[in-house]
Design an enzyme around this catalytic site. Structure first.
Site: not given
Length: 284
Positions: A137, A87, A233, A235-236
């Site tokens: 994801d 995402h 922020g 994320s990943g």
């Protein structure tokens, strides 16, 4: 007798088999701080964490726009590949984004000699991302050139192939919000510790409208999920497990959740679920 010895040796070698090697050129998962990731008690940051020491998590990267705006985190897995959340990159053009390694102070530390910027050659988004909602994801990013490793920049280790990583202490890091909806700008990289849960427990908290699938891994503070968490922020970014030998393995990728430390566990992409997919794409 000789055949028996050979058999015993083969069985021993199998029992001691290491996780799949992302970086065959050298060691992985090493921090220059022996007590890296050992923080326990909550205080206000990431959500319920502290500011990390410079390059405490040397695999942490920042995915930024060409103008330097931070979007997501990610992890170095070898000298050309980064792993992040699907995402974070879905719908974007790789040439408009960059990878920054060795970063600690996101706002004030861009002149740090440890910081290096890489243009993006391509990224690979999981073909089944979002089916069902939030599932798969995961994405891989290939940088142009090669990342040089040192004490400040190095890859994280792969997780064990079959380990469910249930009820283990782990650390999550990022430059994300300090609370759900917070607009306070975060400068230094922060981290907190959380404990992984079973998917059954996590599913019971989220209910039938937010399905927890096998490719997901949940983690919380074990205190009603209200004190420590990743947030917008982050994320990943990496959820890592510190092994007995002091090295860190990447067990999760910050994916989604309901709010931040809002009585729902954080949900992460379960990295070893995608072992074959990762290896296939970085070898292609």
């Amino acid at each position: 007798m000789n055949r028996l010895i050979v058999l015993v040796l083969c069985l021993t070698a199998t029992a001691l088999a290491v996780p799949p090697i992302w970086d065959p050129k050298g060691p992985c998962g090493k921090s220059k701080y022996p007590d890296a990731g050992d923080y326990f008690l909550p205080s206000p940051s990431i959500v319920g964490g502290i500011e990390a020491r410079p390059n405490e998590f040397p695999w942490q990267i920042s995915l930024q726009s060409s103008t330097g705006s931070h979007r997501c985190g990610g992890s170095i897995i070898n000298d050309q590949w980064i792993i992040t959340a699907a995402h974070c990159v879905e719908g974007l053009i790789p040439s408009s984004w960059r990878i920054v390694v060795g970063l600690h102070k996101k706002i004030s530390g861009t002149n740090d000699p440890a910081v290096k910027t890489f243009q993006i050659e391509k990224w690979v988004i999981h073909e089944k991302y979002g089916t069902p909602r939030y599932a798969n994801d995961i994405a891989l990013i290939k940088v142009k050139g090669n990342i040089k490793f040192d004490a400040n920049v190095s890859p994280v280790c792969a997780p064990e192939s079959k380990d469910l990583y249930t009820h283990v202490k782990s650390a999550v890091s990022g430059w994300g919000a300090l609370a759900s909806g917070s607009v306070t700008k975060v400068d230094g990289l922060r981290y907190t510790t959380v404990n992984t849960t079973t998917n059954a427990y996590c599913s019971g908290i989220y209910g039938p409208l937010s399905k927890i699938t096998d490719d997901m891994l949940c983690a919380s503070d074990n205190r009603n999920s209200a004190e420590r968490d990743s947030c917008q922020g982050d994320s990943g970014g990496p959820l890592v497990r510190k092994e007995k030998d002091g090295t860190f393995s990447l067990i999760g990728i910050v994916s989604w959740g309901k709010g931040c430390a809002s009585k729902y566990p954080g949900v992460y992409a379960r990295v070893n679920y995608f072992e074959d997919w990762i290896l296939k794409n970085i070898k292609a």
